[in-house]
Write a protein that holds these residues in place. Structure first.
Motif, short mmCIF file in Angstrom:
data_model
loop_
_atom_site.label_atom_id
_atom_site.label_comp_id
_atom_site.label_asym_id
_atom_site.label_seq_id
_atom_site.Cartn_x
_atom_site.Cartn_y
_atom_site.Cartn_z
N UNK A 195 -36.20 8.29 16.13
CA UNK A 195 -37.00 9.14 15.24
C UNK A 195 -38.52 8.94 15.46
N UNK A 196 -38.89 7.74 15.96
CA UNK A 196 -40.32 7.42 15.94
C UNK A 196 -41.07 7.95 17.28
N UNK A 197 -40.40 8.59 18.02
CA UNK A 197 -40.89 9.08 19.21
C UNK A 197 -41.65 10.49 18.72
N UNK A 198 -42.90 10.41 19.70
CA UNK A 198 -43.79 11.62 19.24
C UNK A 198 -43.26 12.91 19.38
N UNK A 199 -42.28 13.26 20.28
CA UNK A 199 -41.68 14.66 20.29
C UNK A 199 -40.63 14.96 19.25
N UNK A 200 -40.14 13.69 18.75
CA UNK A 200 -39.24 14.16 17.56
C UNK A 200 -39.90 13.85 16.03
N UNK A 202 -38.57 15.49 11.49
CA UNK A 202 -38.57 14.77 10.23
C UNK A 202 -37.30 14.14 9.73
N UNK A 203 -37.04 13.06 10.83
CA UNK A 203 -35.74 12.16 10.70
C UNK A 203 -36.22 10.82 10.32
N UNK A 204 -35.18 10.16 9.85
CA UNK A 204 -35.47 8.67 9.32
C UNK A 204 -34.11 7.87 9.79
#
Length: 1850
Positions: free
Chosen positions: A269-274, A278-280
């Protein structure tokens, strides 16, 4: 023998046990019929009485002997029953770490729950092409069998992998597909095999999840068909999926997870494209946190996400589609967090602006209001009206979950469709191999609809297995009309009928789903009413009315009816789907648009082709409404249809079975739970396979095969025209027991072991025939030998006897002569001895008498002298005494007389007064006078006597003086010899007085000297004792110092030698690695070149007429032309359309192409410089590591500094050259900007050519830098040689030995310490200086690199600008750079003007150095002109192409670039002249049509090479570069063509390898270079090339020779490969050593396909053939050694690899066989004088493996010996051999597990490769040492047989 007779004392049996299932025991008493109790002793020593069943009285099963324990095939066991199978599996799994075992046609695979190194590419290569029974059991063996049967039988295959969840089915299927992808390759360049493997991570991420039993459980079934073409290469694949477990998307049980893809998304989720998703964390989402354990130990979900995305990219799913997939998956997670609020019992609502729903709508591109409305409402349609009805909260939650499941299922199908599209091929499929990986039998605490479908599928698969293994087996016997008793086995058809038959469970379920008010309870009641008490397999639980029990083939399973109807309907509200179809997100409607095209929302069945066809069949167009009808089919109905389709596919193929066993429920590695294992063995049919194998006829031969094989066992009269009857007659004679075989219609059926018996008889027959032949031949040879020996013996005896008689006569003569000689000799000796003794006696007597006389004379002389001395002394003493006495008397007299005189005076004074006194006085005076007269007379007499005495004394004195004078002379001589004795006698006159004085002085001195001598003697004795003690101490110290010095010198020498050896070895390894890397690249280049030729041929075949159009040549062709000139024809052909189509007024592309070429060359130069920089960095690291060795290697620092200085100067010169080139280019472009600027001959054009020339020069400079670097490495290597240190230590040792004084040694030691301190201080200062210099050099190199990068960027930017902008930008950049540089140095040296001045001076000096280097580089212009000429030629061809568009005036004005080739004036001899048009004929007759065998036998070796070189010499003589280039190119292409045509013929490849090397040596020998002319004769030096430098062609020929060598190795390998295993392992070279063990069912294939057995002699004969052919072809001896080394490596590697994969070969006797075979190979090397070729060393791993099989393997000492002995084997190989070690005889012992663990512990620190097998495909890097020829070219004659009459000798 009756079975009961086997139950005797000490027999071992198996008894049931509640914990271990079966336990081993030993009989203590013989069993007698009628006994009810067996007296047993368990293995732990406990005695037990085992009661037999009184009804059956069945005896417990017997245990197999230990020799058979651990067999590869369970059918090879003597006793085939459940405990034997279980024990064999346990021993293999626990003790030997073997997870695979054969059971007839089934492969049993036990999950080890641990990663094992048995699936590498080396293992794949080892199993490729092998028979299934020849190697140890493996999934690769099953895959190879399927692949081989597909190619052999032209029939599709299937591999059915079954087992429980967690048993390893998915991994087994994955490895099977990997095997197919590796061994077959792909038919196109699309890398289909990589795509097939890439589908695994995608399908695992979206279809696998963690369960309580398996961390990677497949929650769907898949059947992958891998398609092959007619050449059996992979062309594509197709995947079918079954019953995805959709409920897992919305619900997970405790300790379970959702599908992996959701957790991979959350982890990334921390990747820029993701960010937009709005994941966690996974614990945030309802759909991923229900299991309570979102993390799997050892699994990185983020890393797995990367693998999934890479696999999607490889399969053609673009990034946009990937992001779309991730959006949908993220939307499903957010949808699960949508909450509902109840308004009343029948309605609910969603809070306004609910965040999860808002995110879901944003991601899906739908309206928030519509989605929130239809999540809480549903539409009811009647015949007339439509109603919108609110739903309750529970219904809304179910509808939400149903929507999530539906979206995921459609996405799953869409991904499967895209995977199939990526794997689909347009090439027609010829056959396929299917791999079925489907869920195993499942039973949980709560079993629902999914478990019901899974177990239904397993029932169908089990039935298919039964039909294939059991029924088909029996039917074949019936077909062959063989009497056979049918074996009862479990048939699960009743259970299948219960599920799928009419009014079965599925029918009732579908019927209940159609009912308006159908429920799970009513359906359960229908089941009870229909099947309860009517079907034995259907039961009802006692405590439940909504559950039912089915007796499956594996176990009873209780199913809960709740949810069956809902899951079977798979209800999704249509309004929600419509909302999603109206989405702006284009991927989402696409998912639901394909809904009508698929049969099932949970499968992708129709995405590919129908299973039985080999081509893709497009579905027919559906009628309106058909899609909706199909959509209404229930899940159960669809699953039943797809399952029937799968069964049809499997029945149409040849199945191969893999049964996966789960050893324990806790996922513990290598832990075996007997209860769980035996439960699975009973369920999967393994035990039934064992039973039928033991009862049947496993070996089957056709009559023709049997007759062909066993013809040698038949007599001529037994051979009839009817083969069947012939075989019957022979078998009746050979095998008396008719129950051991049966005759069918077309085949003969044998029971187990009969084929081996026949093979033994056949071998015995052949052996007997060989013995008879040998006996006859040997008898004849021995008779001939005996006759020769007898004749020779008689002749020898005659001559010996005559010789002995002559010797005897000679002996008698010599004896008589010797007697006479001895007589006279003895007489002479005695006489001589007597005379010698007489002379000696007389001499002794004379010497003794003279000695005694002299002693007597000396004694008399000493006595005489002593008397004289005594006399004189006594006289002197008497006189002294007399004088003293006289003086005392006179004194006394005087005193008395004075007293008397005083008295007399007193009287006289008194008498004086009287007369009488005078009278008396006179009387006294007369008396006194008379007395005085008398005294005078006496004195006169005494004087006379004294005078006489004096005269006699004078005479005596004169004689004595004469004697003394002689003595004095003698004493003077002796005194001079004894340290110059003093001469005290000055004259003869003073001799007497001096002698007297000397006598007194001598006496006093003698006394003093005696005292001093005694004192000095004592002192000397003390001093001597002290000196002796000190000397002893000094000697000890000296010896200690010498010993220390020797030890230090020895240690230092050993250290230096060790370091030198290590560094030398490392350098050699680096060199070999670099050479191997280059040759591998060359091999890859040749492969790509062949691929290019094939594609070109295919293109020419497919496209007969090329379409007109613009063709663009790749920019890399220019560099390829400079390196490989022979490829210029293709490049020029590609360039022609470009030249002809470009009009004259559009010349800018030509300019850009040249700029691109320049840029390409500059890039290559930068890469070369970068590689040199990397090499410099490595050298700096080496220098830092060598700081501790600076004292031993002082010369090395100077070499490094010199090299770094040279490197810096070279980089600076390169930088300035680039600046100058840039300035020249700018000036040229400023002059003219018209289109004619870029025309050929224009100034800008010439500048570009000059730039190209300079770049070529820079390339040569870089090559010279590489040479400098190599020379520096060599110099450093030489500097390490410990010659100086050894000499110094020797000198120091000699100096120490010469120091005999303690003080000198101590002083030398102190001086040595001071010297060491001084050297250490100097070393520290030099280190600091060196480090500072290194830092400065690094900084300077970094700045130069940055400057070069800026120049490169500037050049690249300028190439993209118009000419005016280029000039302006370049000038601006140059001004800025120079300004910054000046400012930098001014700021740097602002505080120190002297440094600034020195910097300016250093710049001037550097400029001078650069000028000198420029002058040196002018010498390399001649070598670079050839490249310029190639470009000039291309320019000339371009001008010819543009002649039509250029006016005559322009043609005249344009300069023509001449070709300058350096020329040497020399004589021309030994050449061959031919015409240009005869060149194809020359190549055809000399290369293409030449037969190597005739040339090798009848002509001189290397004749074609000599002829070609003589033709090259003539072209060089004519100065015809076109002819030289054409001839060399045609030669190279001709050799490639003949090798491509006849590349599998060893003689052809060897012949052209030899000739290519000879041609290469000729080019070197006659190149004119001094290094190659050392061994030439003056005549050969005259034959050197005069006009052309062919150094580049030498490199091309060297590369061609490398390619030919690699092809030769491949040919060798293909010829030797079939022989190695049979000759080195299987064949019994030493007859009778190896024991025979029973083999299993898997060995039947080898008995049929046997084409003859290779022996060791076959290998040696083949080696002799290879060696003789290479020698006949005149191959260089060093090259022959390399070929032999490669051959022996192949033999050793293949043998060792097969040994490591064959348990039956790991025994003591086989080790002896291997060692004997290796000794025979070593003997062959000795015979061929090839022991120094390094071939023996390549066999060292095999030798050590054989020794490991033979050594003792029991104690710790044995383990230590094994660890030290097996240094050429890796730890994995040692452990593998120990695990595979199998006793052949009863007296051999197995290797204990504890001993293997000890070996592993001892070897844990060894750093070696974890790879198990050796790389049998490895090719050692080859070198071609220069080997000049002594053959004179002018003497070579061309034979007429070559058909070269058109060539003239010059």
């Amino acid at each position: 023998m009756a079975a009961s007779e086997l139950y005797t004392k000490f027999a071992r049996i198996w008894i049931p046990d509640p914990e271990e299932v079966w336990k081993s025991a030993e009989l203590l008493k013989d069993y007698k019929p009628g006994d009810k109790v067996l007296h047993l002793r368990l293995e732990e020593g406990k005695d037990l009485e085992y009661c037999l069943d009184p009804k059956t009285k069945e005896l417990p099963p017997l245990r197999n002997p230990d020799i058979l324990v651990g067999e590869n095939d369970l059918t090879a066991l003597s006793y085939l029953h459940e405990p034997a199978v279980l024990h064999n599996l346990k021993v293999r799994f626990i003790d030997s770490k073997l997870i695979y075992t054969y059971c007839g046609i089934v492969l049993v695979a036990i999950n080890p729950y641990e990663q094992l190194p048995i699936y590498g590419e080396d293992i794949i290569n080892a199993y490729s092409g092998q028979n299934m029974g020849d190697m140890d059991p493996h999934i690769f063996a099953v895959a190879e069998e399927a692949y081989k049967q597909m190619a052999r039988d032209e029939r599709n295959q299937s591999i059915i992998v079954s087992g429980e969840s967690g048993a390893g089915k998915t991994v087994s299927a994955k490895y099977a597909m990997r095997y197919f992808a590796t061994v077959s390759g792909s038919a196109s360049e699309a890398n289909v095999e990589e795509k097939v493997l890439a589908s695994n991570p995608i399908m695992e991420s979206i279809g696998n999840a963690k369960t309580t039993r398996n961390d990677n459980s497949s929650r769907f079934g898949k059947y992958i068909e891998i398609g092959f073409d007619k050449r059996y290469r992979i062309i594509g694949a197709n995947m079918r999926t079954y019953l995805l477990e959709k409920s897992r998307v919305v619900f997970q049980a405790e300790e379970e997870r959702n599908y992996h893809i959701f957790y991979q998304l959350c982890a990334s989720a921390a990747l820029s494209e993701f960010k937009t998703l709005r994941l966690g964390n996974a614990n945030y989402f309802h759909y991923t946190k229900q299991g309570g354990n979102p993390v799997i130990d050892g699994i990185d979900d983020a890393k797995e996400m990367v693998n999934t995305r890479q696999a999607c990219t490889l399969l053609g799913i673009s990034d946009s589609y990937q992001m779309g997939i991730f959006r949908i998956l993220a939307g499903i997670l957010h949808l699960g967090n949508v909450g509902f609020t109840s308004r009343d019992s029948d309605s609910c609502t969603i809070p306004p602006k609910h965040e999860p729903l808002t995110i879901f709508c944003d991601l899906m591109g739908v309206e928030y209001e519509e989605m929130s409305h239809w999540l809480c409402h549903r539409k009811l349609a009647t015949a007339t009206e439509t109603y919108i009805k609110p739903i309750s909260k529970l219904q809304a939650i179910n509808a939400r979950d149903a929507l999530a499941k539906h979206i995921y299922a459609n996405l799953f199908n869409w991904i499967v469709n895209h995977v199939n599209k990526a794997l689909h091929s347009a090439v027609k499929q010829h056959s396929f191999i299917g791999v079925l990986d489907i869920y195993g039998f499942e039973t949980f605490e709560i079993n629902s609809f999914e478990q019901f479908c899974i177990n239904y599928a397993n029932e169908k698969l089990q039935q298919q297995f039964n039909m294939h293994v059991f029924k088909l087996e029996q039917e074949e016997y019936m077909k062959e009309q063989i009497p056979w008793t049918l074996i009862d086995f479990y048939d699960n058809q009743p259970c299948i009928n219960l599920i799928e038959a009419k009014m079965g469970i599925l029918d009732l379920l579908d019927e209940e789903c159609k009912m308006p008010k159908g429920s799970d309870g009513s359906w359960a009641q229908k089941l009870y009413n229909t099947h309860l008490n009517k079907c034995a397999l259907f039961e009802k639980p006692r405590m439940s009315n909504k559950a039912f029990i089915i007796q499956h083939f594996a176990d009873k399973v209780e199913y809960q009816c709740e949810g069956f109807l809902e899951k079977n309907k798979d209800t999704v509200y249509e309004e929600q789907i419509k909302v999603l179809k109206s989405s702006k997100f284009k991927l989402l409607p696409e998912l639901f648009r394909d809904e009508g095209k698929v049969l099932s929302p949970t499968s992708a069945t129709t995405s590919g082709r129908t299973p039985l066809s080999r081509t893709v069949v497009k579905p027919a167009k559906t009628r309106p409404g058909q899609a909706s009808k199909e959509h209404k089919k229930t899940v159960g109905h669809q699953f039943r249809n797809s399952l029937h389709l799968l069964m049809e596919t499997l029945n149409a193929t040849t199945p191969h079975y893999v049964r996966c066993i789960k050893p324990n429920d806790f996922k513990f590695p290598f832990t075996f739970d007997e209860k769980r294992a035996v439960q699975q063995l009973r369920a999967c049919g393994v035990l039934e396979t064992i039973r039928i194998s033991a009862a049947g006829f496993p070996s089957r031969w056709t009559y023709q095969e049997f007759f062909s094989r066993y013809r040698v066992l038949m007599k001529q009269k037994d051979v009839l025209s009817d083969r069947k009857q012939t075989c019957k007659n022979v078998l009746e004679k050979l095998i008396l027991d008719k129950d051991k075989y049966q005759f069918g219609k077309t085949k003969i059926f044998f029971r187990a072991g009969q084929v081996a018996y026949l093979e033994k008889i056949r071998a015995d027959k052949l052996r007997a025939a060989c013995i008879r032949i040998q006996k006859t031949i040997r008898g004849w040879l021995m008779r001939k030998k005996y006759l020769r020996m007898r004749k020779a013996a008689i002749t020898i005896q005659r001559y010996v006897r005559g010789y002995q008689a002559r010797c005897y006569v000679k002996f008698l003569r010599r004896t008589r002569a010797a007697t006479i000689i001895q007589k006279f000799q003895r007489m002479y000796v005695v006489r001589k001895r007597y005379q010698r003794m007489q002379a000696v006696t007389i001499a002794l007597q004379s010497l003794l008498r003279g000695y005694m006389a002299r002693n007597k004379y000396q004694q008399m002389l000493r006595e005489h002298k002593a008397i004289i001395i005594q006399k004189r002394m006594r006289g002197w003493l008497a006189r002294v005494h007399y004088h003293r006495s006289l003086k005392a008397i006179v004194y006394l007299q005087c005193c008395y007389r004075r007293m008397m005189a005083k008295r007399e005076l007193k009287k006289l004074k008194i008498e004086a007064r009287s007369v009488e006194r005078y009278k008396k006085l006179n009387i006294g005076m007369e008396n006194k006078i008379m007395q005085l007269q008398r005294k005078i007379d006496e004195q006169n007499k005494e004087y006379k006597s004294l005078l006489e005495k004096l005269t006699s004394l004078e005479n005596t004195y004169s004689s004595e003086t004469e004697k003394l004078r002689n003595d004095v002379e003698r004493l003077r001589v002796s005194e001079e010899e004894a340290k110059n004795a003093t001469n005290r006698v000055l004259s003869l006159q003073d001799e007497v007085a001096k002698l007297r004085k000397d006598l007194q002085r001598t006496q006093s001195e003698k006394k003093t000297i005696e005292e001093w001598a005694d004192k000095y003697k004592l002192e000397n004795e003390q001093l001597v004792s002290e000196l002796k003690e000190q000397n002893t101490l000094l000697k000890n110290e000296k010896e200690e110092l010498n010993r220390r010095i020797c030890d230090q010198a020895k240690e230092f020498t050993e250290t230096m030698e060790k370091k030198l050896a290590e560094e030398t070895k490392q350098l050699e390894l680096d060199l070999n690695d670099e050479r191997l890397r280059y040759q591998n690249l060359l091999n890859e280049f040749s492969r790509l070149e062949e691929r290019y030729d094939d594609l070109k041929d295919e293109m020419n075949f497919m496209v007969s007429i090329p379409k007109p159009g613009h063709k663009r040549t790749d920019s890399t062709h220019s560099s390829n032309e400079s390196e490989y000139t022979f490829s210029s024809e293709i490049t020029e052909a590609d360039d022609l359309p470009l030249r002809t189509e470009e009009p004259s007024e559009k010349k800018t592309p030509l300019d850009m192409s040249l700029f691109l070429k320049l840029q390409k060359r500059v890039t290559e130069l930068e890469q070369e410089k970068q590689s040199l920089q990397d090499e410099l960095d490595r050298k700096e690291e080496q220098a830092l590591r060598a700081k501790t060795r600076e004292e031993e290697r002082p010369p090395m620092r100077g070499a490094e500094l010199e090299y770094e200085s040279l490197k810096r100067q070279e980089l600076e010169s390169e930088n300035k050259k680039l600046k100058n080139e840039l300035n020249e280019l700018q000036k040229a472009l400023m002059e003219k900007s018209s289109p004619e600027v870029t025309a050929p001959g224009a100034p800008a054009y010439r500048v570009l050519l000059d730039q190209l020339t300079s770049v070529s020069e820079e390339l040569e400079v870089r090559k010279e830098e590489v040479l400098i670097l190599r020379s520096q490495l060599v110099s450093q290597k030489e500097a390490i040689q410990p010659k100086n240190t050894m000499t110094d230590s020797t000198i120091l040792l000699e100096d120490v030995q010469k120091m005999k004084d303690k003080g000198e040694i101590a002083q030398a030691y102190i001086g040595l310490k001071e010297t060491n301190r001084l050297l250490e201080s100097q070393l520290q200062s030099q280190k600091k200086t060196h480090e500072n210099e290194l830092e400065a050099l690094r900084g300077e190199i970094q700045s130069l690199k940055e400057e070069n990068n800026r120049q490169q960027q500037l050049l690249a930017q300028n190439l993209q600008l118009p000419p005016e902008a280029r000039i302006e930008a370049s000038l601006q950049h140059e001004i800025t750079r120079l300004t910054n540089e000046n400012l930098y140095y001014e700021e740097l040296y602002a505080d120190d003007p002297m440094k600034y001045q020195s910097y300016r001076i250093s710049l001037y000096k550097r400029m001078i150095d650069l000028m000198e280097q420029l002058e040196k580089q002018d010498k390399t212009v001649r070598k670079l002109k050839k490249q310029l000429k190639v470009f000039a030629k291309k320019i000339g061809e371009l001008e010819v192409g543009q002649m039509e568009n250029i006016s005559p005036g322009q043609i005249i004005d344009e300069p023509i670039r001449p070709v300058n080739i350096p020329r040497k004036e020399k004589d021309f001899q030994g050449m061959l002249e031919y015409k240009k048009e005869d060149e194809p004929k020359l190549i055809k007759n000399l290369i293409l049509d030449l037969k190597p065998r005739g040339v090798a036998v009848n002509l001189i070796p290397g004749l074609p090479a000599y002829i070609l070189f003589m033709c090259v010499r003539h072209a060089d003589y004519l100065n015809d570069d076109q002819k030289v280039r054409s001839l060399l190119t045609s030669t190279i292409n001709g050799i490639k063509k003949i090798l491509k045509k006849r590349g599998d013929d060893f003689e052809t490849v060897s012949f052209w390898l030899s000739n290519t090397c000879r041609f290469l040596h000729c080019l070197k020998q006659y190149s004119g270079e001094e290094g190659f002319m050392k061994n030439n004769t003056p005549r050969q030096n005259e034959h050197c090339l005069t006009n052309f430098d062919l150094a580049e062609y030498r490199q091309v020929l060297s590369d061609l020779a490398i390619q030919i060598y690699q092809q030769l190795v491949r040919v060798l390998e293909n010829i030797l490969q079939p022989m190695i295993v049979s000759g080195m392992l299987e064949h019994e070279t030493i007859q009778g050593v190896s024991g025979v063990k029973p083999t299993g069912l898997r060995k039947r294939t080898s008995s049929i396909a046997d084409e003859g057995t290779y022996t060791l002699d076959s290998i040696i004969r083949q080696l002799n053939t290879f060696h003789s052919v290479m020698c006949q072809h005149g191959m260089d001896p060093e090259l022959i050694k390399q070929v032999v080394k490669q051959m022996f490596y192949i033999v050793g590697a293949v043998t060792l690899n097969n040994l490591l994969l064959r348990k039956d070969m790991c025994s003591w006797s086989k080790g002896m066989q291997i060692r004997y075979n290796v000794s025979q190979l070593e003997e062959w090397l000795r015979d061929k004088n090839l022991m120094n070729s390094g071939a023996k060393e390549t066999l060292e791993p095999l030798i050590q493996a054989a020794q490991l099989l033979q050594v003792k393997k029991k104690t710790d000492e044995d383990a230590e010996a094994i660890c030290s002995m097996c240094n050429a084997l890796t730890t994995a190989q040692i452990v593998k051999v120990l695990n595979l070690y199998t006793p052949v005889n009863e007296f051999e012992e197995r290797v204990l597990v504890s001993f293997i663990r000890t070996i592993q512990m001892r070897l844990r620190d060894r750093k070696d490769s974890p790879q198990l097998l050796m790389d049998a495909k490895h090719i050692f890097p080859v070198t071609f040492p220069f080997n000049p020829s002594s053959l004179a070219l002018e003497t070579i004659q061309i034979p007429a047989s070559l058909g070269l009459g058109f060539i003239l000798r010059v």
